[in-house]
Structures are given as structure tokens and as C-alpha cells.
Motif scaffolding. Structure first.
Motif, PDB file in Angstrom:
ATOM      1  N   ARG A  20      10.752  -6.078  20.953  1.00  0.00           N
ATOM      2  CA  ARG A  20      11.971  -5.280  20.849  1.00  0.00           C
ATOM      3  C   ARG A  20      11.963  -4.371  19.628  1.00  0.00           C
ATOM      4  O   ARG A  20      12.640  -3.349  19.602  1.00  0.00           O
ATOM      5  N   HIS A  21      11.226  -4.749  18.620  1.00  0.00           N
ATOM      6  CA  HIS A  21      11.029  -3.865  17.467  1.00  0.00           C
ATOM      7  C   HIS A  21       9.605  -4.041  16.976  1.00  0.00           C
ATOM      8  O   HIS A  21       9.135  -5.159  16.764  1.00  0.00           O
ATOM      9  N   LEU A  22       8.902  -2.913  16.802  1.00  0.00           N
ATOM     10  CA  LEU A  22       7.522  -2.952  16.328  1.00  0.00           C
ATOM     11  C   LEU A  22       7.347  -1.837  15.313  1.00  0.00           C
ATOM     12  O   LEU A  22       7.439  -0.659  15.644  1.00  0.00           O
ATOM     13  N   GLU A  23       7.131  -2.233  14.075  1.00  0.00           N
ATOM     14  CA  GLU A  23       6.915  -1.280  12.992  1.00  0.00           C
ATOM     15  C   GLU A  23       5.600  -1.625  12.316  1.00  0.00           C
ATOM     16  O   GLU A  23       5.393  -2.756  11.870  1.00  0.00           O
ATOM     17  N   THR A  24       4.706  -0.657  12.262  1.00  0.00           N
ATOM     18  CA  THR A  24       3.368  -0.919  11.749  1.00  0.00           C
ATOM     19  C   THR A  24       3.149  -0.234  10.400  1.00  0.00           C
ATOM     20  O   THR A  24       3.876   0.684  10.027  1.00  0.00           O
ATOM     21  N   PRO A  25       2.119  -0.657   9.666  1.00  0.00           N
ATOM     22  CA  PRO A  25       1.799   0.012   8.400  1.00  0.00           C
ATOM     23  C   PRO A  25       1.381   1.458   8.642  1.00  0.00           C
ATOM     24  O   PRO A  25       1.037   1.844   9.770  1.00  0.00           O
ATOM     25  N   ASP A  26       1.401   2.240   7.586  1.00  0.00           N
ATOM     26  CA  ASP A  26       0.914   3.613   7.654  1.00  0.00           C
ATOM     27  C   ASP A  26      -0.577   3.550   7.922  1.00  0.00           C
ATOM     28  O   ASP A  26      -1.357   3.068   7.097  1.00  0.00           O
ATOM     29  N   ALA A  27      -0.992   4.009   9.104  1.00  0.00           N
ATOM     30  CA  ALA A  27      -2.383   3.819   9.499  1.00  0.00           C
ATOM     31  C   ALA A  27      -2.773   4.845  10.534  1.00  0.00           C
ATOM     32  O   ALA A  27      -1.952   5.583  11.073  1.00  0.00           O
ATOM     33  N   VAL A  28      -4.074   4.884  10.828  1.00  0.00           N
ATOM     34  CA  VAL A  28      -4.575   5.682  11.940  1.00  0.00           C
ATOM     35  C   VAL A  28      -4.764   4.754  13.129  1.00  0.00           C
ATOM     36  O   VAL A  28      -5.111   3.582  12.981  1.00  0.00           O
ATOM     37  N   ASN A  29      -4.515   5.264  14.309  1.00  0.00           N
ATOM     38  CA  ASN A  29      -4.761   4.466  15.502  1.00  0.00           C
ATOM     39  C   ASN A  29      -6.242   4.419  15.826  1.00  0.00           C
ATOM     40  O   ASN A  29      -6.727   3.492  16.440  1.00  0.00           O
ATOM     41  N   PHE A  30      -6.962   5.472  15.401  1.00  0.00           N
ATOM     42  CA  PHE A  30      -8.397   5.444  15.634  1.00  0.00           C
ATOM     43  C   PHE A  30      -9.071   6.404  14.674  1.00  0.00           C
ATOM     44  O   PHE A  30      -8.886   7.608  14.754  1.00  0.00           O
ATOM     45  N   GLU A  31      -9.797   5.871  13.734  1.00  0.00           N
ATOM     46  CA  GLU A  31     -10.487   6.697  12.741  1.00  0.00           C
ATOM     47  C   GLU A  31     -11.715   5.939  12.277  1.00  0.00           C
ATOM     48  O   GLU A  31     -11.632   4.762  11.962  1.00  0.00           O
ATOM     49  N   LEU A  32     -12.843   6.619  12.287  1.00  0.00           N
ATOM     50  CA  LEU A  32     -14.079   5.953  11.900  1.00  0.00           C
ATOM     51  C   LEU A  32     -14.693   6.615  10.688  1.00  0.00           C
ATOM     52  O   LEU A  32     -14.362   7.737  10.325  1.00  0.00           O
ATOM     53  N   GLY A  33     -15.665   5.956  10.099  1.00  0.00           N
ATOM     54  CA  GLY A  33     -16.391   6.525   8.978  1.00  0.00           C
ATOM     55  C   GLY A  33     -16.501   5.521   7.854  1.00  0.00           C
ATOM     56  O   GLY A  33     -15.711   4.600   7.738  1.00  0.00           O
TER      57      GLY A  33
END
Length: 684
Positions: free
Chosen positions: A356-369
Motif C-alpha cells: 500500500r505504500h512503497l518508498e525506496t532510497p534515491d537510486a537507479v533502477n538499472f545502472e552498471l559500471g
């Protein structure tokens, strides 16, 4: 390269494959069950095909329907992800017969490694070190018991066709062997359709280290270094990191060479993982090979600057490996935590419900390197969104949280911070447990082995503590502010009328309001609640907890508010946090902790009665696989009564007290719902 591929999986791995395919200009086809009609992986692909009902055996395990979907949509290849059909040699053969490329190893390699017993014999011939044990075909219970006695306890029983921790039991002594063998075989036949087991010496304080290997169709085979996956519960991985702490260059080279030899011995092609059990002294032994991409592959990507899914696609299309062994190097350190819908305090019981509530950290969903492009160094791979449901049909993973740092110390700090920023409401999650684990001395100092969680149980599962004063103050402020918002909305044009405002103003005396909250800790107290008193004091409030000795009233003021995030001042202390209300429960996120506080409104619950007692209930929807007690039987506290299977795991319902089983309400094979009474029980 392919123009279109079908992804024969669901969840975060399907989303992960779709992201890479999109970057390469490849169109994707999703398959989904009736339970996943609105799932994230369906939305991120270019096309989607319904393949069956919710049960995996009627959808994601139906290879014929998946192949038909690929043919109907014009896909040239099928990516199996992991789980389901990813290591099914028959499915790989069927793809080839249908003119489709199976993006994975040859069926012959899967067959060679699919049986743990046969694989160990093959590895022995290839010179790969093995753990002492019995890997033969004789499955007579007495014979296996004798082999276990010969090996010496503790012994590890493992399903020969198994994986993911299923069909594994540690047997501490000869008296416990037969019951453990029966349970192991029962879970093995249920999970893999094969009850064959092997027995091995169970090493004391071992580490679980695996090597990522990759091979192409041109005869090239390399390794991409190691991952340490020692932190486990019930033989399932919880945290993974790369590179492995305290790994010497010599040991890394030896393990890499052994893994490459294992892959070459079976003519391997594509991505695979060779898993080793390692002693604290540096010696290591072959355990098994997973002939697919692993859940924990992102940590390898983060330290090597590679996209392993892209490598899979290129190798399956006949291209050579993108890099040689001497072109690979380790950059920094990466850690992955698996965010699960489960309750660690209740034996890691999976949780079912809606996010019902989903809050995630400041991030990329897909980033490599080697150094992720996002400044936080945080990556999230997830197959769900806010509003999605975690159902009883599939694995309860919510996301994989991956962090990168220039060194392990920085990666640990980033993981701790990222976990503090993860907020979930609607079901139980393991975030607080993961945070204790990451910040605990054992993991922080890399004192690793597969028994870490059990060894530090008291630290990782501390007794419940009363809710922090700041959390209770935040809940009170959120409640009062919500009431003010509702009052202002109802007032409409008369919003400026002081008589219509819910501000607590009184003409001749102060207004004191009592608020009652509770949680699991408070429920164990005689008062069964936190009785909070809030007194209106001009523009501010006074806050007190009368039940706490030595507590004096303190001024409470709201400094700022942004949506459901509040900054308050309690006395001389500033408190910041978010409050998400879910029915009568106020979820308070502050100081890196999550408090679930029930607001006890006596008017809202007038007339409710206590739940009926005397019945042992199902902890979640599932199937009864064993009934161990009969009607009229006298039992002792802790005696196992019923074994259920749910979400790919067995759960034992035990007697809560000495007593008598008055009735057994279900039989073996019956499906039961969440909370269904299983037995009528009378305490002695």
C-alpha cells in the motif's frame, strides 16, 4: 543479434532482462499468469501473452504454452531468467526442436550438473576438490543412515535435483537421521519431482563462495571473480557481496581455475555459477553448479563494469565473449540485500498482502559500471510497484537492493543508509532485520560463515522494546494534523471561523486529549497500550507519557510538514520522520527504524469480541503435507502436529502447550486458507 525475445519468467529478473534488451534495441514479449495480469514485468515489455492460471505448474512451468507464445509473437529466442524452467533440460530441447534459441547452456550441460550426485562424480574426474560424502544411487533409508554414520555427524542431506535451499537438512546425530531424511525426501519430491538425496560432511563455520563463469560457443571460458554468499537462513542467501572479504590473490586464482575447469568439463555455454564451500583456513570444495544466471549477479556486474544479461544475449546469438580474462579487473566493492515480504521475528514466515505504500532510497533502477552513474551508488532491481500484491503463489521477493562503494567500508555505510530510507506499508518486510545484520559486528568485520545468523541470534533478534518517544509524538502529530485537514475541508467557506476549527482551543482552561496507541511490545504489558496525553498550549502542544517513570511534559511543536513527512520539536530535541496511516495503524519511520502503532479508538471498535480460542490455525494459505497427530492424542509442548507447504517452504505447526488434540480438521493434500483452523486443541 535477435530482433525479439520472449522472457519466460516474472518479477525482477523479467524486468531486468527487458531493460537490457531495450537498450540493445531488442523487443520483448512477457508471459504472465492470471495472478500477474497487472504485474510490472507485463507493463515493461513490448507485448504480453497470458499462459495460464495462478499456480506455477499451470503457467510459468508450462513449457509448451511458453513455446507457443514465442512462435505466435515471432520471437527468435527465449530467456528463461532463473527458477521455473531455467535449468530444465527438457525445455531447452523443446526450444531447439521448435526452432527457438534457448538463452542458456546446452541441455547436455544442464543434465550433467542437474544431478548433484552425478555432478560430483564428474567434478572428481576433472580434478575439482569435493567434500567427503556419499553421492551414489542407493537410496535405501537404512543404507543412507549407515553412510551418514560412516561420514560422521553433523551430516548435510541434500536433494540431488535441488537448489535454492530446498530439500536440505542438517542432521546433528544418528537419532535424528530418519526423521530428517523423511522430511528432506518429502520436500524434494514436492519441489523437484525427485526424492533422491546425497549425504555430505557438514563443515563447521564454512563460507559459501561462488565463482561467476561465462563461456561462448567458440570454446572460450572465463570467470568474473567471486561472490561471498555466506550469510544465509535456512540455506537461502540473505546478503551477497563481491569481492569476497579477505580473499587472497592466490586463492582467487585457484578457485577461478577450478570453476573454469568445471564448466569446461561439461561443455558449458553462457552464464553459470560454480558454488564452493570453503573452510576458514582457505581450503575449498565443489558444492554444485547453477546452470543459469543467479539472483546475486548484480554485485558481479557492479565490480566488473559488465552487463551479464547483455553477455547472455550476445553469446546466445553466436558472438564471442565481450572480454578476455586479462581484460577483467575488480573495481570497488558491492553488496546486495534481498528485500523480502517476510517476518524474520516469526521464523521468516512469508507475508502476503498489498504494497500500500512503497518508498525506496534515491537510486537507479538499472545502472552498471565500476562506478555507478548515480551519485548515491545505489541500485534497485524490482519486479513490483506500489499497489502490487505479494501473492502466495510465488517467491515473496520485493526487490534486490545493491550498493557500490570504493571499498567495503563505504559500501557498508551506503547499505545501512539505503535500508534506513526503504519504507514499506501493507505487509511485513525484513528491512529492520537486514539493517541489524549489516550494522552488526560480525558482518561489519567480515567474520563470515553460513551460521552467522544463528550464532548471533540474540543480537539480530533483540527482545521487543517500547516505542521511542519521538515515534509516539510523530504519530500524535500526524493524527492531529489529519483531523485539522479534515476539519478545514469540511468548513469550506467558513475555514476562518475559529469555532469551526479543530485546534483544541478552550476559553477558560487548557484542553488535554488522551490518545492510546499499542504495538506488540505494549500488548505484553498490563496496560496494553501507550497512553499519550497531548495538551493544547496556544499555538503548540504539551506532550507526555504518564506511564513512563520520570517523564515530564514537554513542549511539542510542528516545525515543518511536507506531505506525510514531519519535522517536530519535542522539548529541546528535533525529531524528523514520515508517518503513513493504514487503517488504524500509524507506520512511523524515524531514526532508521519503523514503528507500527495501532491507534486504539474505542468508538471505532465498540462491540468487537475476542477471537475464538482453542484452535491452531494456518499461518498462511498452503497445502497440508503431513498430519502428525491423531484425534484424542496427548501431546507435549513443542510436539509437531501438522506440516504445511506454502511459498516453496515447509512450515511446522507445533503444540503451544501440553494438551490433547480434540479434532483434526484437514487431511494430507488439502488446501487451506490463511487463518484456517487446522486442529481443535485443549491445553492440559
Amino acid at each position: 543479434m535477435f530482433k525479439k525475445i520472449l522472457i519466460a519468467n516474472r518479477g525482477e529478473i523479467a524486468c531486468r532482462v527487458a531493460a537490457t534488451a531495450r537498450r540493445l534495441g531488442i523487443k520483448t514479449v512477457a508471459v504472465y499468469s492470471e495472478a500477474d495480469a497487472s504485474a510490472k514485468h507485463v507493463a515493461v515489455c513490448d507485448e504480453a501473452v497470458l499462459i495460464g492460471s495462478a499456480a506455477a505448474k499451470e503457467s510459468y512451468l508450462r513449457g509448451d504454452r511458453i513455446i507457443a507464445a514465442a512462435q505466435a509473437t515471432g520471437a527468435q529466442a527465449i530467456h528463461p531468467g532463473y527458477g521455473f524452467l531455467s535449468e530444465n533440460a527438457g525445455f531447452a530441447d523443446a526450444c531447439a526442436e521448435a526452432g527457438l534459441v534457448f538463452i542458456g547452456p546446452p541441455a547436455s550441460a544442464m543434465r550433467a550438473m542437474g544431478s548433484k550426485s552425478a555432478a560430483k562424480s564428474l567434478m572428481e574426474k576433472a580434478g575439482v576438490p569435493l567434500v567427503p560424502g556419499y553421492h551414489g544411487d542407493d537410496q535405501d533409508a537404512d543404507f543412507l543412515h549407515g553412510q551418514a554414520d560412516r561420514i560422521g555427524y553433523p551430516v548435510l542431506l541434500k536433494a540431488s535435483a535441488g537448489g535454492g535451499g530446498k530439500g536440505m537438512r542438517v542432521v546433528e546425530d544418528t537419532a535424528a537421521f530418519k526423521d530428517a531424511l523423511a522430511s528432506c525426501k518429502r520436500e524434494a519430491i514436492s519441489s523437484f519431482g525427485d526424492d533422491k538425496v546425497l549425504a555430505e560432511k557438514y563443515l563447521q563455520r564454512p563460507r559459501h563462495i561462488e565463482i561467476q563463469v561465462f563461456a561462448d560457443t567458440l570454446g572460450n571460458c572465463i570467470h568474473l571473480f567471486e561472490r561471498d554468499c555466506s550469510v544465509q537462513r535456512r540455506h537461502q542467501k540473505v546478503l551477497e557481496e563481491a569481492p569476497a572479504p579477505n580473499m587472497t590473490d592466490e586463492r582467487r586464482a585457484a578457485m577461478g581455475a577450478a570453476a573454469v575447469a568445471a564448466a569446461k568439463a561439461v561443455g558449458y555455454v553462457g552464464a553459470g555459477t560454480v558454488e564452493f564451500i570453503a573452510n576458514q583456513d582457505g581450503s575449498f570444495y565443489f558444492m554444485e553448479m547453477n546452470t543459469r544466471l543467479q539472483v546475486e549477479h548484480p554485485v558481479t556486474e557492479m565490480i566488473t563494469g559488465t552487463d551479464l544479461v547483455e553477455w547472455q544475449l550476445r553469446v546466445a546469438a553466436g558472438e564471442p565473449l565481450p572480454k578476455r580474462q586479462d581484460e577483467l579487473a575488480i573495481h570497488g566493492h558491492a553488496i546486495e540485500a534481498r528485500i523480502y515480504a517476510e517476518n524474520p521475528e516469526k521464523g521468516f514466515l512469508p507475508s502476503i498482502g498489498t504494497l500500500r505504500h512503497l518508498e525506496t532510497p534515491d537510486a537507479v533502477n538499472f545502472e552498471l559500471g565500476g562506478v555507478p552513474g548515480h551519485p548515491s551508488g545505489v541500485r534497485i532491481d524490482s519486479g513490483v510497484r506500489e499497489g502490487d500484491a505479494i501473492s502466495p503463489y510465488y517467491d515473496p521477493m520485493i526487490a534486490k537492493l545493491i550498493v557500490w562503494g570504493a571499498d567495503r567500508k563505504q559500501a557498508l555505510a551506503r547499505m545501512s543508509q539505503a535500508l534506513s530510507q526503504y519504507r514499506i506499508v501493507g505487509l511485513a518486510a525484513n528491512i529492520a532485520f537486514l539493517k541489524r545484520l549489516v550494522e552488526g559486528e560480525a558482518f561489519a568485520t567480515a567474520d563470515l560463515d553460513t551460521g552467522l545468523i544463528e550464532r548471533h541470534h540474540d543480537t539480530l533478534f533483540p527482545p521487543p522494546r517500547p516505542a521511542a518517544e519521538g515515534a509516539l509524538a510523530l504519530a500524535a502529530v500526524a493524527l492531529i494534523e489529519a483531523e485539522k485537514d479534515a476539519s478545514a475541508a469540511q468548513s469550506g467557506a467558513n475555514a476562518g471561523d475559529p469555532w469551526g476549527q479543530a485546534l483544541g482551543w478552550r476559553m477558560n482552561n487548557a484542553y488535554t486529549r488522551g490518545l492510546s496507541f499499542s504495538d506488540d511490545y505494549a500488548a505484553a504489558l498490563p496496560a496494553k497500550a501507550y497512553d499519550v496525553r497531548v495538551t493544547y498550549d496556544g499555538a503548540d502542544w504539551r506532550f507526555e507519557l504518564p506511564a513512563r517513570p520520570g517523564h515530564a511534559p514537554r513542549a511539542l511543536s510542528l516545525m515543518s510538514r511536507q506531505g506525510t513527512d514531519f519535522s517536530i520539536k519535542l522539548g529541546d530535541t528535533a525529531v524528523h520522520g514520515g508517518v503513513r496511516r493504514d487503517g488504524d495503524v500509524f507506520h512511523v519511520f524515524t531514526g532508521g527504524a519503523h514503528y507500527a502503532l495501532d491507534y486504539n479508538d474505542p468508538m471505532a471498535h465498540a462491540g468487537e469480541t475476542e477471537a475464538e480460542g482453542g484452535r491452531l490455525t494456518a499461518p498462511m494459505p498452503g497445502k497440508v503435507v503431513a498430519v502428525l497427530a491423531a484425534k484424542g492424542q496427548e501431546v507435549k509442548k513443542g510436539d509437531p502436529l501438522v506440516i504445511m507447504e506454502a511459498m516453496k517452504m515447509e512450515h511446522t505447526i507445533s503444540a503451544p502447550h501440553d494438551g490433547v488434540v480434540e479434532d483434526v480438521l484437514y487431511a494430507v493434500g488439502d488446501q487451506v486458507g490463511d487463518g484456517a483452523p487446522l486442529l481443535a486443541f485443549k491445553a492440559a
